[in-house]
Design a protein around this motif. Structure first.
Motif, PDB file in Angstrom:
ATOM      1  N   ARG A 146      -7.799  16.532   3.567  1.00 52.51           N
ATOM      2  CA  ARG A 146      -9.159  16.120   3.924  1.00 52.51           C
ATOM      3  C   ARG A 146      -9.056  15.224   5.148  1.00 52.51           C
ATOM      4  NH1 ARG A 146      -9.396  19.599   0.934  1.00 52.51           N
ATOM      5  NH2 ARG A 146     -10.602  19.871  -0.997  1.00 52.51           N
ATOM      6  N   SER A 147      -9.157  15.830   6.318  1.00 50.28           N
ATOM      7  CA  SER A 147      -8.861  15.130   7.570  1.00 50.28           C
ATOM      8  C   SER A 147      -9.811  13.965   7.853  1.00 50.28           C
ATOM      9  CB  SER A 147      -8.904  16.116   8.744  1.00 50.28           C
ATOM     10  OG  SER A 147     -10.194  16.725   8.845  1.00 50.28           O
ATOM     11  N   GLU A 148     -11.013  13.976   7.284  1.00 46.67           N
ATOM     12  CA  GLU A 148     -11.966  12.896   7.517  1.00 46.67           C
ATOM     13  C   GLU A 148     -11.852  11.780   6.485  1.00 46.67           C
ATOM     14  OE1 GLU A 148     -13.978  12.682  10.231  1.00 46.67           O
ATOM     15  OE2 GLU A 148     -12.742  14.401  10.819  1.00 46.67           O
ATOM     16  N   LEU A 149     -10.915  11.904   5.576  1.00 50.25           N
ATOM     17  CA  LEU A 149     -10.782  10.925   4.505  1.00 50.25           C
ATOM     18  C   LEU A 149     -10.346   9.571   5.060  1.00 50.25           C
ATOM     19  CD1 LEU A 149     -10.742  10.365   1.426  1.00 50.25           C
ATOM     20  CD2 LEU A 149      -8.343  11.091   1.433  1.00 50.25           C
ATOM     21  N   GLU A 150     -11.023   8.522   4.632  1.00 54.66           N
ATOM     22  CA  GLU A 150     -10.655   7.165   5.015  1.00 54.66           C
ATOM     23  C   GLU A 150      -9.713   6.576   3.971  1.00 54.66           C
ATOM     24  OE1 GLU A 150     -14.554   5.663   7.547  1.00 54.66           O
ATOM     25  OE2 GLU A 150     -14.323   5.016   5.465  1.00 54.66           O
ATOM     26  N   ALA A 151      -8.607   6.035   4.451  1.00 51.49           N
ATOM     27  CA  ALA A 151      -7.622   5.379   3.589  1.00 51.49           C
ATOM     28  C   ALA A 151      -7.676   3.883   3.881  1.00 51.49           C
ATOM     29  CB  ALA A 151      -6.221   5.931   3.844  1.00 51.49           C
ATOM     30  N   VAL A 152      -8.086   3.096   2.900  1.00 51.34           N
ATOM     31  CA  VAL A 152      -8.329   1.668   3.095  1.00 51.34           C
ATOM     32  C   VAL A 152      -7.165   0.856   2.527  1.00 51.34           C
ATOM     33  CG1 VAL A 152      -9.907  -0.247   2.649  1.00 51.34           C
ATOM     34  CG2 VAL A 152     -10.810   2.081   2.888  1.00 51.34           C
ATOM     35  N   PRO A 153      -6.434   0.109   3.368  1.00 54.36           N
ATOM     36  CA  PRO A 153      -5.343  -0.727   2.849  1.00 54.36           C
ATOM     37  C   PRO A 153      -5.892  -1.955   2.143  1.00 54.36           C
ATOM     38  CG  PRO A 153      -5.594  -1.060   5.216  1.00 54.36           C
ATOM     39  CD  PRO A 153      -6.553   0.023   4.830  1.00 54.36           C
ATOM     40  N   VAL A 154      -5.304  -2.286   1.000  1.00 50.87           N
ATOM     41  CA  VAL A 154      -5.715  -3.456   0.211  1.00 50.87           C
ATOM     42  C   VAL A 154      -4.454  -4.205  -0.200  1.00 50.87           C
ATOM     43  CG1 VAL A 154      -7.056  -4.312  -1.734  1.00 50.87           C
ATOM     44  CG2 VAL A 154      -7.655  -2.103  -0.696  1.00 50.87           C
ATOM     45  N   TYR A 155      -4.327  -5.433   0.278  1.00 52.35           N
ATOM     46  CA  TYR A 155      -3.135  -6.212  -0.093  1.00 52.35           C
ATOM     47  C   TYR A 155      -3.465  -7.134  -1.255  1.00 52.35           C
ATOM     48  CZ  TYR A 155       1.194  -8.753   0.065  1.00 52.35           C
ATOM     49  OH  TYR A 155       2.415  -9.284  -0.284  1.00 52.35           O
ATOM     50  N   LEU A 156      -2.655  -7.033  -2.315  1.00 53.97           N
ATOM     51  CA  LEU A 156      -2.824  -7.837  -3.519  1.00 53.97           C
ATOM     52  C   LEU A 156      -1.757  -8.930  -3.522  1.00 53.97           C
ATOM     53  CD1 LEU A 156      -3.311  -4.871  -6.007  1.00 53.97           C
ATOM     54  CD2 LEU A 156      -5.093  -6.192  -4.842  1.00 53.97           C
ATOM     55  N   GLU A 157      -2.211 -10.152  -3.464  1.00 57.45           N
ATOM     56  CA  GLU A 157      -1.295 -11.289  -3.302  1.00 57.45           C
ATOM     57  C   GLU A 157      -1.194 -12.112  -4.582  1.00 57.45           C
ATOM     58  OE1 GLU A 157      -0.998 -15.336  -0.526  1.00 57.45           O
ATOM     59  OE2 GLU A 157      -2.343 -13.694   0.037  1.00 57.45           O
ATOM     60  N   ASN A 158       0.025 -12.309  -5.047  1.00 60.70           N
ATOM     61  CA  ASN A 158       0.362 -13.235  -6.127  1.00 60.70           C
ATOM     62  C   ASN A 158       0.097 -12.696  -7.532  1.00 60.70           C
ATOM     63  OD1 ASN A 158       1.644 -15.783  -6.232  1.00 60.70           O
ATOM     64  ND2 ASN A 158      -0.208 -16.704  -7.083  1.00 60.70           N
ATOM     65  N   LEU A 159      -0.348 -11.458  -7.679  1.00 59.70           N
ATOM     66  CA  LEU A 159      -0.584 -10.938  -9.026  1.00 59.70           C
ATOM     67  C   LEU A 159       0.719 -10.765  -9.797  1.00 59.70           C
ATOM     68  CD1 LEU A 159      -3.448  -8.329  -8.449  1.00 59.70           C
ATOM     69  CD2 LEU A 159      -3.595 -10.607  -9.463  1.00 59.70           C
ATOM     70  N   ASN A 160       1.820 -10.612  -9.080  1.00 61.94           N
ATOM     71  CA  ASN A 160       3.115 -10.511  -9.752  1.00 61.94           C
ATOM     72  C   ASN A 160       3.486 -11.811 -10.467  1.00 61.94           C
ATOM     73  OD1 ASN A 160       3.382 -11.405  -6.893  1.00 61.94           O
ATOM     74  ND2 ASN A 160       5.504 -11.786  -7.492  1.00 61.94           N
ATOM     75  N   ARG A 161       2.910 -12.934 -10.056  1.00 59.10           N
ATOM     76  CA  ARG A 161       3.154 -14.207 -10.727  1.00 59.10           C
ATOM     77  C   ARG A 161       2.191 -14.410 -11.894  1.00 59.10           C
ATOM     78  NH1 ARG A 161       4.231 -18.401  -5.647  1.00 59.10           N
ATOM     79  NH2 ARG A 161       6.015 -17.251  -4.755  1.00 59.10           N
ATOM     80  N   VAL A 162       0.998 -13.816 -11.788  1.00 59.29           N
ATOM     81  CA  VAL A 162       0.036 -13.919 -12.888  1.00 59.29           C
ATOM     82  C   VAL A 162       0.520 -13.111 -14.083  1.00 59.29           C
ATOM     83  CG1 VAL A 162      -2.362 -13.516 -13.572  1.00 59.29           C
ATOM     84  CG2 VAL A 162      -1.846 -14.244 -11.238  1.00 59.29           C
ATOM     85  N   LEU A 163       0.987 -11.893 -13.817  1.00 56.96           N
ATOM     86  CA  LEU A 163       1.528 -11.045 -14.891  1.00 56.96           C
ATOM     87  C   LEU A 163       2.763 -10.329 -14.357  1.00 56.96           C
ATOM     88  CD1 LEU A 163       1.140 -10.078 -17.800  1.00 56.96           C
ATOM     89  CD2 LEU A 163      -0.181  -8.152 -16.902  1.00 56.96           C
ATOM     90  N   PRO A 164       3.925 -10.985 -14.448  1.00 56.96           N
ATOM     91  CA  PRO A 164       5.162 -10.383 -13.919  1.00 56.96           C
ATOM     92  C   PRO A 164       5.550  -9.129 -14.685  1.00 56.96           C
ATOM     93  CG  PRO A 164       5.416 -12.747 -14.313  1.00 56.96           C
ATOM     94  CD  PRO A 164       4.145 -12.320 -14.981  1.00 56.96           C
ATOM     95  N   LYS A 165       6.349  -8.304 -14.055  1.00 61.20           N
ATOM     96  CA  LYS A 165       6.855  -7.102 -14.686  1.00 61.20           C
ATOM     97  C   LYS A 165       7.657  -7.476 -15.929  1.00 61.20           C
ATOM     98  CE  LYS A 165       9.356  -2.831 -13.586  1.00 61.20           C
ATOM     99  NZ  LYS A 165      10.043  -2.057 -12.518  1.00 61.20           N
ATOM    100  N   GLY A 166       7.356  -6.808 -17.043  1.00 62.53           N
ATOM    101  CA  GLY A 166       8.052  -7.065 -18.283  1.00 62.53           C
ATOM    102  C   GLY A 166       7.396  -8.104 -19.173  1.00 62.53           C
TER     103      GLY A 166
END
Length: 207
Positions: A146-166
């Motif tokens: 879909r050549s007209e598709l818009e891809a929007v970058p979203v940076y998520l900061e610090n969520l790894n500290r709120v709920l770390p892996k594991g």
């Protein structure tokens, strides 16, 4: 495409946003409803919830997370939350080709063609939050189809500290969700070049 948000999804997303103390920063804001892919870094199980909650309500109603089938189908509760509450599109993880097969790609394209948007984590798995890993090819495949598709970058900061892996229980903290300007696949742009450009756009939002 029209959709009604499940009250349970609204409640869970609100709780996740409160626990994470998420502040939303818009470097670009969607002015009209149209299909888009919101792609983000991935370091916590809260990522999709917080990103979804940060979207404007009209956009949120039409947006579905893309999630790993093997994780969200491990129990009835997880499956219910993913498929019934958040209407997630579950996909199998298969090495470097998470959208392997035309059937899976067609499923995602049908959501876009119906007027919906998707939340995608191109890294394919959760990281430690220190760096944005190399992207897999799913984002490119969608934009190629879909050549007209818009891809929007979203940076998520610090969520790894709120709920770390594991970890199971979150630790209330402060985080931030930053929406950048949308990208489109340029004519003749190679897969590697587009994915590198998309990854760099995400990394720049961190700074």
């Amino acid at each position: 495409m029209s959709a009604t948000v499940h009250p349970g999804a609204t409640l869970l997303a609100s709780v996740a946003k409160w626990i994470s103390g998420a502040q939303v920063r818009w470097l670009w804001r969607p002015a009209e409803l149209r299909p888009r892919v919101y792609f983000a870094n991935h370091s916590s199980h809260l990522d999709a919830l917080v990103l979804w909650a940060a979207l404007p309500a009209p956009v949120r109603r039409l947006t579905r997370p893309v999630a790993a089938e093997d994780y969200w189908q491990r129990s009835r509760l997880r499956c219910y939350v993913a498929t019934r509450l958040f209407r997630s599109v579950l996909i199998p993880r298969s090495g470097a080709a998470p959208f392997a097969g035309r059937g899976m790609l067609s499923l995602l394209l049908s959501q876009l063609d119906g007027g919906g948007s998707l939340i995608l984590f191109p890294e394919g798995t959760r990281g430690d939050g220190a760096e944005v890993a190399e992207f897999r090819g799913g984002l490119y495949q969608l934009c190629r189809e879909r050549s007209e598709l818009e891809a929007v970058p979203v940076y998520l900061e610090n969520l790894n500290r709120v709920l770390p892996k594991g970890e199971f229980l979150p630790t209330p903290s402060a985080s931030r969700v930053t929406f950048g300007r949308p990208l489109r696949l340029e004519s003749g742009e190679a897969r590697h070049d587009f994915l590198a450009r998309a990854r760099q756009a995400l990394r720049e939002l961190r700074n």
